[in-house]
Motif scaffolding. Sequence first.
Motif, PDB file in Angstrom:
ATOM      1  N   ASP A 162     -17.658 -19.035 -26.753  1.00 46.28           N
ATOM      2  CA  ASP A 162     -17.750 -17.604 -26.483  1.00 46.28           C
ATOM      3  C   ASP A 162     -18.804 -17.370 -25.414  1.00 46.28           C
ATOM      4  O   ASP A 162     -19.858 -18.012 -25.429  1.00 46.28           O
ATOM      5  CB  ASP A 162     -18.159 -16.827 -27.743  1.00 46.28           C
ATOM      6  CG  ASP A 162     -17.210 -17.056 -28.905  1.00 46.28           C
ATOM      7  OD1 ASP A 162     -15.989 -17.060 -28.674  1.00 46.28           O
ATOM      8  OD2 ASP A 162     -17.693 -17.237 -30.040  1.00 46.28           O
ATOM      9  N   LEU A 163     -18.552 -16.438 -24.531  1.00 44.01           N
ATOM     10  CA  LEU A 163     -19.538 -16.069 -23.518  1.00 44.01           C
ATOM     11  C   LEU A 163     -20.425 -14.938 -24.038  1.00 44.01           C
ATOM     12  O   LEU A 163     -20.744 -13.986 -23.335  1.00 44.01           O
ATOM     13  CB  LEU A 163     -18.837 -15.677 -22.217  1.00 44.01           C
ATOM     14  CG  LEU A 163     -18.114 -16.833 -21.518  1.00 44.01           C
ATOM     15  CD1 LEU A 163     -17.417 -16.361 -20.257  1.00 44.01           C
ATOM     16  CD2 LEU A 163     -19.087 -17.964 -21.188  1.00 44.01           C
ATOM     17  N   LYS A 164     -20.797 -15.066 -25.293  1.00 41.78           N
ATOM     18  CA  LYS A 164     -21.714 -14.138 -25.956  1.00 41.78           C
ATOM     19  C   LYS A 164     -22.489 -14.920 -27.011  1.00 41.78           C
ATOM     20  O   LYS A 164     -22.114 -16.021 -27.402  1.00 41.78           O
ATOM     21  CB  LYS A 164     -20.939 -12.987 -26.614  1.00 41.78           C
ATOM     22  CG  LYS A 164     -20.211 -12.086 -25.646  1.00 41.78           C
ATOM     23  CD  LYS A 164     -19.515 -10.949 -26.364  1.00 41.78           C
ATOM     24  CE  LYS A 164     -18.801 -10.031 -25.374  1.00 41.78           C
ATOM     25  NZ  LYS A 164     -18.119  -8.906 -26.054  1.00 41.78           N
ATOM     26  N   PRO A 182     -23.163 -26.998 -24.895  1.00 41.91           N
ATOM     27  CA  PRO A 182     -22.420 -26.696 -23.664  1.00 41.91           C
ATOM     28  C   PRO A 182     -22.284 -27.874 -22.716  1.00 41.91           C
ATOM     29  O   PRO A 182     -21.285 -27.970 -21.992  1.00 41.91           O
ATOM     30  CB  PRO A 182     -23.244 -25.565 -23.029  1.00 41.91           C
ATOM     31  CG  PRO A 182     -23.931 -24.912 -24.175  1.00 41.91           C
ATOM     32  CD  PRO A 182     -24.238 -26.018 -25.145  1.00 41.91           C
ATOM     33  N   THR A 200     -10.238 -17.636 -24.269  1.00 42.54           N
ATOM     34  CA  THR A 200     -11.157 -18.652 -23.779  1.00 42.54           C
ATOM     35  C   THR A 200     -10.478 -20.010 -23.861  1.00 42.54           C
ATOM     36  O   THR A 200      -9.644 -20.258 -24.732  1.00 42.54           O
ATOM     37  CB  THR A 200     -12.462 -18.682 -24.605  1.00 42.54           C
ATOM     38  OG1 THR A 200     -12.149 -18.927 -25.987  1.00 42.54           O
ATOM     39  CG2 THR A 200     -13.200 -17.362 -24.499  1.00 42.54           C
ATOM     40  N   TYR A 240     -25.155 -18.927 -26.978  1.00 42.86           N
ATOM     41  CA  TYR A 240     -24.228 -18.689 -25.870  1.00 42.86           C
ATOM     42  C   TYR A 240     -23.564 -19.995 -25.422  1.00 42.86           C
ATOM     43  O   TYR A 240     -24.233 -21.004 -25.179  1.00 42.86           O
ATOM     44  CB  TYR A 240     -25.009 -18.084 -24.707  1.00 42.86           C
ATOM     45  CG  TYR A 240     -24.210 -17.710 -23.486  1.00 42.86           C
ATOM     46  CD1 TYR A 240     -23.712 -16.425 -23.332  1.00 42.86           C
ATOM     47  CD2 TYR A 240     -23.987 -18.627 -22.463  1.00 42.86           C
ATOM     48  CE1 TYR A 240     -23.000 -16.049 -22.191  1.00 42.86           C
ATOM     49  CE2 TYR A 240     -23.281 -18.270 -21.324  1.00 42.86           C
ATOM     50  CZ  TYR A 240     -22.792 -16.979 -21.191  1.00 42.86           C
ATOM     51  OH  TYR A 240     -22.097 -16.630 -20.061  1.00 42.86           O
ATOM     52  N   ALA A 241     -22.237 -19.970 -25.355  1.00 44.39           N
ATOM     53  CA  ALA A 241     -21.423 -21.040 -24.759  1.00 44.39           C
ATOM     54  C   ALA A 241     -21.446 -22.346 -25.546  1.00 44.39           C
ATOM     55  O   ALA A 241     -20.964 -23.361 -25.038  1.00 44.39           O
ATOM     56  CB  ALA A 241     -21.824 -21.302 -23.308  1.00 44.39           C
ATOM     57  N   THR A 261     -24.578  -9.636 -25.865  1.00 47.16           N
ATOM     58  CA  THR A 261     -25.045 -10.291 -24.651  1.00 47.16           C
ATOM     59  C   THR A 261     -26.455  -9.808 -24.335  1.00 47.16           C
ATOM     60  O   THR A 261     -26.846  -8.694 -24.699  1.00 47.16           O
ATOM     61  CB  THR A 261     -24.131  -9.994 -23.456  1.00 47.16           C
ATOM     62  OG1 THR A 261     -24.071  -8.574 -23.254  1.00 47.16           O
ATOM     63  CG2 THR A 261     -22.725 -10.521 -23.694  1.00 47.16           C
ATOM     64  N   HIS A 268     -16.507 -10.146 -13.889  1.00 47.44           N
ATOM     65  CA  HIS A 268     -16.138 -11.086 -14.939  1.00 47.44           C
ATOM     66  C   HIS A 268     -16.476 -12.507 -14.501  1.00 47.44           C
ATOM     67  O   HIS A 268     -16.188 -12.919 -13.380  1.00 47.44           O
ATOM     68  CB  HIS A 268     -14.647 -10.970 -15.261  1.00 47.44           C
ATOM     69  CG  HIS A 268     -14.285 -11.547 -16.584  1.00 47.44           C
ATOM     70  ND1 HIS A 268     -14.307 -12.898 -16.833  1.00 47.44           N
ATOM     71  CD2 HIS A 268     -13.912 -10.954 -17.757  1.00 47.44           C
ATOM     72  CE1 HIS A 268     -13.945 -13.127 -18.086  1.00 47.44           C
ATOM     73  NE2 HIS A 268     -13.710 -11.964 -18.673  1.00 47.44           N
ATOM     74  N   ASN A 269     -17.071 -13.263 -15.404  1.00 44.63           N
ATOM     75  CA  ASN A 269     -17.484 -14.628 -15.072  1.00 44.63           C
ATOM     76  C   ASN A 269     -16.314 -15.503 -14.658  1.00 44.63           C
ATOM     77  O   ASN A 269     -16.438 -16.312 -13.722  1.00 44.63           O
ATOM     78  CB  ASN A 269     -18.199 -15.257 -16.268  1.00 44.63           C
ATOM     79  CG  ASN A 269     -19.382 -14.436 -16.743  1.00 44.63           C
ATOM     80  OD1 ASN A 269     -19.352 -13.873 -17.823  1.00 44.63           O
ATOM     81  ND2 ASN A 269     -20.427 -14.351 -15.939  1.00 44.63           N
ATOM     82  N   TYR A 270     -15.169 -15.367 -15.343  1.00 47.13           N
ATOM     83  CA  TYR A 270     -14.021 -16.194 -15.000  1.00 47.13           C
ATOM     84  C   TYR A 270     -13.497 -15.859 -13.605  1.00 47.13           C
ATOM     85  O   TYR A 270     -13.028 -16.742 -12.884  1.00 47.13           O
ATOM     86  CB  TYR A 270     -12.900 -16.014 -16.024  1.00 47.13           C
ATOM     87  CG  TYR A 270     -13.163 -16.666 -17.352  1.00 47.13           C
ATOM     88  CD1 TYR A 270     -13.441 -18.021 -17.444  1.00 47.13           C
ATOM     89  CD2 TYR A 270     -13.140 -15.922 -18.528  1.00 47.13           C
ATOM     90  CE1 TYR A 270     -13.683 -18.621 -18.659  1.00 47.13           C
ATOM     91  CE2 TYR A 270     -13.384 -16.514 -19.752  1.00 47.13           C
ATOM     92  CZ  TYR A 270     -13.656 -17.865 -19.816  1.00 47.13           C
ATOM     93  OH  TYR A 270     -13.905 -18.453 -21.021  1.00 47.13           O
TER      94      TYR A 270
END
Length: 340
Positions: A162-164, A182, A200, A240-241, A261, A268-270
């Motif tokens: 998760d990006l949170k 990560p 994800t 995170y991650a 966050t 958006h990161n992606y």
Amino acid sequence: MPLPPHALATVAERRGVDARAFQQEILPAGQPVILRGLVDDWPAVQRGQASARSVCEYLMEFYQGKVVPLLIGDPAARRHIFYQDLMAGLNFERRPATIFDGMRLLLGQLDEADAPAIYMESLPVADCLPGFAAAHAMPLLGNAVSPNIWIGNAVKVQTHFDLKLNLACLVAGKRRFTLFPPDQLPNLYVGPLDFTPAGTPLSMVTLDNPDLARYPRFQQALDAAQVADLEPGDALYIPYAWWHHVESLEPFNILVNYWWTQTQSPVHNYDALLHAVLAFRDMPAEQRQFWRQMFDYFVFETGGEALGHLAPEHRGHLGPVTPEKLAAIKAMLAESLGRR
């Protein structure tokens, strides 16, 4: 063969953690932590200890008819939420249902060993069970973070991230989390970014029976893994991650989690990742090395503050982000992408 769970490192445990310790000790450490008994006093946890039916009846006190996605798995998949063979599709479907109907389906199949995956995932409590959050306080985070609820049978959720930041609180049943740092990304053999069960990317390696001939570096990921077994009332902090595989171990399970966050990205990161892939991945190696240095300097600031020798107002696009500057950068990027 994989290491059995007892042979993997176990996640560190704490009891009696308050908001100060959580914010000043646990969050800065950047490691997962089991918070034993954190939500023992929640009414839903106590009702869940009585029976699955009792906690379902309790949740219905908050329910106001919201229709939600109900995930139903392929019975042949043995409740593993994943891809079909050869990635021809996903091995489940989502259909609209009420929470009442989803829980009735779950309760009706508690004793059926061959029942398919039945799962209501990541439901925002404020929308589907208004009043639940007020009756189940989370003193570590305050009221700014709204929880989600997950209700299902003994499903396996494939390794993902998760990006949170994530605080997962077990209400009913038992769950096992297997976590990977990560930096294990190269050893997890990740699937595509744009075709995933929940948004994800997943590891393509099944945890309970990994094909180490096909995925040999996965053994290195196992060597770095940590396992957390949760009982009702326990919580798990996932930084995170951090990658995590989630296995519900009983026929009926409820989890409430909080995502939040520390900063809010204006893009958006992606999207940024895909843009970088298009821009740099096919360059000759020596040119990619130059751009790696550029990213290290300007984005990740591994050598200190980028352009720190200049006054903030002289740093152009790399200075402090204002609404006007953000709009100008987005317009510039949109024009650039439209020309290509």
